[in-house]
Design a protein around this motif. Structure first.
Motif, mmCIF file in Angstrom:
data_model
loop_
_atom_site.group_PDB
_atom_site.id
_atom_site.type_symbol
_atom_site.label_atom_id
_atom_site.label_comp_id
_atom_site.label_asym_id
_atom_site.label_seq_id
_atom_site.Cartn_x
_atom_site.Cartn_y
_atom_site.Cartn_z
ATOM 1 N N UNK A 102 -58.297 23.711 -40.056
ATOM 2 C CA UNK A 102 -56.732 23.665 -39.763
ATOM 3 C C UNK A 102 -55.841 23.335 -39.484
ATOM 4 N N UNK A 103 -55.754 25.020 -38.477
ATOM 5 C CA UNK A 103 -55.043 25.379 -37.728
ATOM 6 C C UNK A 103 -54.749 25.113 -36.344
ATOM 7 N N UNK A 104 -55.922 24.494 -36.355
ATOM 8 C CA UNK A 104 -56.585 24.184 -34.835
ATOM 9 C C UNK A 104 -58.032 24.753 -33.777
ATOM 10 N N UNK A 105 -57.730 26.154 -34.892
ATOM 11 C CA UNK A 105 -59.332 26.706 -34.456
ATOM 12 C C UNK A 105 -60.665 26.570 -34.435
ATOM 13 N N UNK A 106 -61.388 26.289 -33.581
ATOM 14 C CA UNK A 106 -62.678 25.971 -33.375
ATOM 15 C C UNK A 106 -63.489 26.968 -32.765
ATOM 16 N N UNK A 236 -45.731 18.435 -28.773
ATOM 17 C CA UNK A 236 -45.898 16.946 -28.546
ATOM 18 C C UNK A 236 -46.152 15.720 -29.288
ATOM 19 N N UNK A 237 -47.224 16.427 -30.655
ATOM 20 C CA UNK A 237 -47.499 15.501 -32.108
ATOM 21 C C UNK A 237 -47.781 17.284 -32.668
ATOM 22 N N UNK A 238 -47.711 17.307 -34.365
ATOM 23 C CA UNK A 238 -49.124 18.045 -34.704
ATOM 24 C C UNK A 238 -50.395 18.179 -34.747
ATOM 25 N N UNK A 239 -51.227 19.289 -34.389
ATOM 26 C CA UNK A 239 -51.754 20.152 -33.741
ATOM 27 C C UNK A 239 -53.243 20.009 -34.214
ATOM 28 N N UNK A 240 -54.311 18.997 -34.195
ATOM 29 C CA UNK A 240 -55.730 19.398 -35.175
ATOM 30 C C UNK A 240 -56.371 20.593 -34.428
ATOM 31 N N UNK A 241 -57.327 19.920 -33.538
ATOM 32 C CA UNK A 241 -57.857 20.321 -32.516
ATOM 33 C C UNK A 241 -57.690 20.650 -31.284
ATOM 34 N N UNK A 242 -57.821 22.813 -30.713
ATOM 35 C CA UNK A 242 -57.803 22.851 -30.074
ATOM 36 C C UNK A 242 -58.676 22.623 -28.550
ATOM 37 N N UNK A 243 -59.556 21.805 -29.192
ATOM 38 C CA UNK A 243 -61.479 21.778 -28.530
ATOM 39 C C UNK A 243 -60.919 20.351 -27.526
ATOM 40 N N UNK A 244 -61.156 20.765 -26.479
ATOM 41 C CA UNK A 244 -61.012 19.383 -25.471
ATOM 42 C C UNK A 244 -59.657 20.142 -24.668
ATOM 43 N N UNK A 245 -58.335 21.340 -25.050
ATOM 44 C CA UNK A 245 -57.713 21.290 -24.018
ATOM 45 C C UNK A 245 -57.501 21.450 -22.940
ATOM 46 N N UNK A 246 -58.561 22.702 -22.508
ATOM 47 C CA UNK A 246 -58.307 22.444 -21.071
ATOM 48 C C UNK A 246 -58.973 21.707 -19.971
ATOM 49 N N UNK A 247 -59.861 21.190 -20.974
ATOM 50 C CA UNK A 247 -60.497 19.948 -20.138
ATOM 51 C C UNK A 247 -59.110 18.350 -19.649
ATOM 52 N N UNK A 248 -58.461 18.748 -20.887
ATOM 53 C CA UNK A 248 -57.139 18.097 -20.742
ATOM 54 C C UNK A 248 -56.266 18.193 -19.408
ATOM 55 N N UNK A 272 -47.422 17.845 -20.962
ATOM 56 C CA UNK A 272 -47.703 17.328 -21.325
ATOM 57 C C UNK A 272 -49.137 16.103 -23.132
ATOM 58 N N UNK A 273 -50.082 16.685 -21.515
ATOM 59 C CA UNK A 273 -51.238 15.135 -21.691
ATOM 60 C C UNK A 273 -52.437 16.019 -22.598
ATOM 61 N N UNK A 274 -52.151 17.805 -22.334
ATOM 62 C CA UNK A 274 -52.865 18.404 -23.603
ATOM 63 C C UNK A 274 -52.224 18.153 -24.254
ATOM 64 N N UNK A 275 -51.224 18.852 -24.163
ATOM 65 C CA UNK A 275 -50.109 18.636 -25.748
ATOM 66 C C UNK A 275 -50.781 17.269 -26.621
ATOM 67 N N UNK A 276 -50.064 16.256 -26.298
ATOM 68 C CA UNK A 276 -51.013 15.395 -27.009
ATOM 69 C C UNK A 276 -52.504 14.989 -27.220
ATOM 70 N N UNK A 277 -53.120 15.112 -25.930
ATOM 71 C CA UNK A 277 -54.492 15.030 -26.514
ATOM 72 C C UNK A 277 -54.730 16.220 -27.673
ATOM 73 N N UNK A 278 -54.546 17.128 -27.886
ATOM 74 C CA UNK A 278 -54.852 18.210 -29.630
ATOM 75 C C UNK A 278 -54.302 17.320 -30.815
#
Length: 304
Positions: A102-106, A236-248, A272-278
Motif C-alpha cells: 500500500x506504500x507503493x513499494x514493489x 498529481x494523484x495518489x500513489x498505488x505502485x511505483x512499478x513502471x515509473x522509470x519507463x514512464x 508529471x507523466x510518471x507521477x500520473x502513471x503510478x
C-alpha cells in the motif's frame, strides 16, 4: 507525429497486492481484485506510453511460440503498435511477478526464459530503423549489436540502464558508450549523484543524462549547456505502485525531446507523466494522453 523505434523486452506480468514488506508466511493469502495479469515488459511499456502520447512506434522484440506470445502480439496490435518486427522465436514468452504494497513499494521477480541467449535478425532491425528519428535500445542482449549501427546512421540513440552502481558496469557499458540520451536510477548509487553523473559524462560523453530520484524527482545533465541540476517531484494523484515509473519518465522525455529538442521542458513534463502513471498498479497502465499531460503541465509548471 514522431516515428520511434523501440527494441526491448515483452513479457507477461502478474501484479500481486500484499499487506506489507516483509511478507509474513501464510499457506494462502486472499487478495480480492489484488491479482492481475497483462502484457508488459520494458519494450511494451515504452511502446504503449509513446503510442498513447501520439507517436508511431516500431517495436522490435521476441516472444514465444505459445499462447502468451500470441496474446502479446494481439495486445500490441489493438493498441496501434506496429508488430511487423516482433519475432516468434523463443521457446516460451518471458514472465514476471510483481509484489507491491500500500506504500507503493514493489519487488519484481523476472523470468527472461531464453531471450538473453537468442539473437534478433539484423536485417529486420535496419528495415525498422530506416524511417525512425529516435532509436530506443533497451538494455537487453538482443539490442546490443544495434547500438553501433544506429549511431553510425546518425540516429539519436536512447537507453535506460536502470540500476547502476559502477560506471564501468560490464553488462551496460556498451549501452552507455553509444547512447546520446542515457537514463538510470539512483537506487544503487553510493555517492553524491552529481559526482556519479560527472564520471559517466567524462567516460562516455553522452549528450544528456537523466537520473530518476524516486520521490525526490530527477537530476539531469546537459552537455551542450554544461548544465547539471535537480528537478523536484510533483504529486498529481495518489500513489498505488511505483512499478513502471522509470519507463514512464523515460518514454515521455523521449516523446517531447524528439518533438522539441528542449530537454528542460521535456523532463518537467516527463516527471508529471510518471507521477500520473503510478496512480495504478500495472507497469503498462495509467498513461496520460498528450492533451491531458499538457493540462497537468499548465497546472504545475510554476511548481518546479
Amino acid at each position: 507525429m514522431s516515428k520511434i523505434l523501440v527494441s526491448g523486452l515483452i513479457n507477461i506480468e502478474t501484479t500481486v497486492k500484499i499487506p506489507n514488506f516483509p511478507l509474513e508466511y501464510n499457506p494462502i493469502h486472499y487478495s480480492f481484485f489484488g491479482v492481475n495479469s497483462g502484457v508488459s515488459g520494458v519494450g511494451m511499456n515504452i511502446s504503449k506510453a509513446l503510442t498513447v502520447l501520439g507517436d508511431s512506434v516500431n517495436i522490435l522484440s521476441m516472444v514465444g511460440k505459445d499462447f502468451e506470445g500470441e496474446r502479446a502480439i494481439s495486445t500490441l496490435r489493438n493498441l496501434g503498435v506496429n508488430t511487423d518486427f516482433v519475432e516468434n522465436k523463443l521457446k516460451t514468452t518471458p514472465e514476471s511477478v510483481i509484489l507491491y504494497d500500500e506504500n507503493g513499494r514493489r519487488q519484481i521477480h523476472c523470468d527472461l526464459k531464453d531471450i538473453q541467449d537468442t539473437s534478433y535478425d539484423e536485417s529486420l532491425f535496419k528495415e525498422a530503423m530506416n524511417k525512425c528519428s529516435t532509436i530506443i535500445l533497451c538494455n537487453i542482449n538482443f539490442s546490443r549489436p544495434f547500438l553501433k549501427i544506429a549511431r553510425e546512421q546518425g540516429k539519436i540513440v536512447a537507453t535506460d540502464v536502470h540500476v547502476l552502481s559502477n560506471i564501468h558496469d560490464e553488462y551496460n557499458s556498451d549501452f552507455m558508450k553509444y547512447s546520446n540520451i542515457l537514463f538510470l536510477s539512483d537506487e544503487n548509487i553510493n555517492e553524491p549523484v552529481e559526482d556519479f553523473v560527472k564520471k559517466i559524462s567524462e567516460e562516455y560523453d553522452n549528450e544528456i543524462i537523466v537520473v530518476g530520484l524516486g520521490a525526490k524527482g530527477a537530476l539531469m545533465y546537459v552537455k551542450e549547456d554544461n548544465f547539471i541540476g535537480r528537478f523536484k517531484a510533483i504529486n498529481t494523484r495518489k500513489i498505488v505502485s511505483t512499478i513502471g515509473a522509470g519507463d514512464s519518465l523515460f518514454s515521455s522525455f523521449i516523446h517531447y525531446y524528439d518533438k522539441t529538442k528542449n530537454p528542460y521542458e521535456s523532463l518537467q513534463k516527463a516527471i508529471l507523466f510518471a507521477s500520473y502513471k503510478i496512480g495504478v498498479a500495472g507497469a503498462a497502465d495509467g498513461f496520460a494522453t498528450e492533451e491531458h499531460l499538457e493540462e497537468l503541465y499548465k497546472q504545475h509548471k510554476n511548481d518546479f
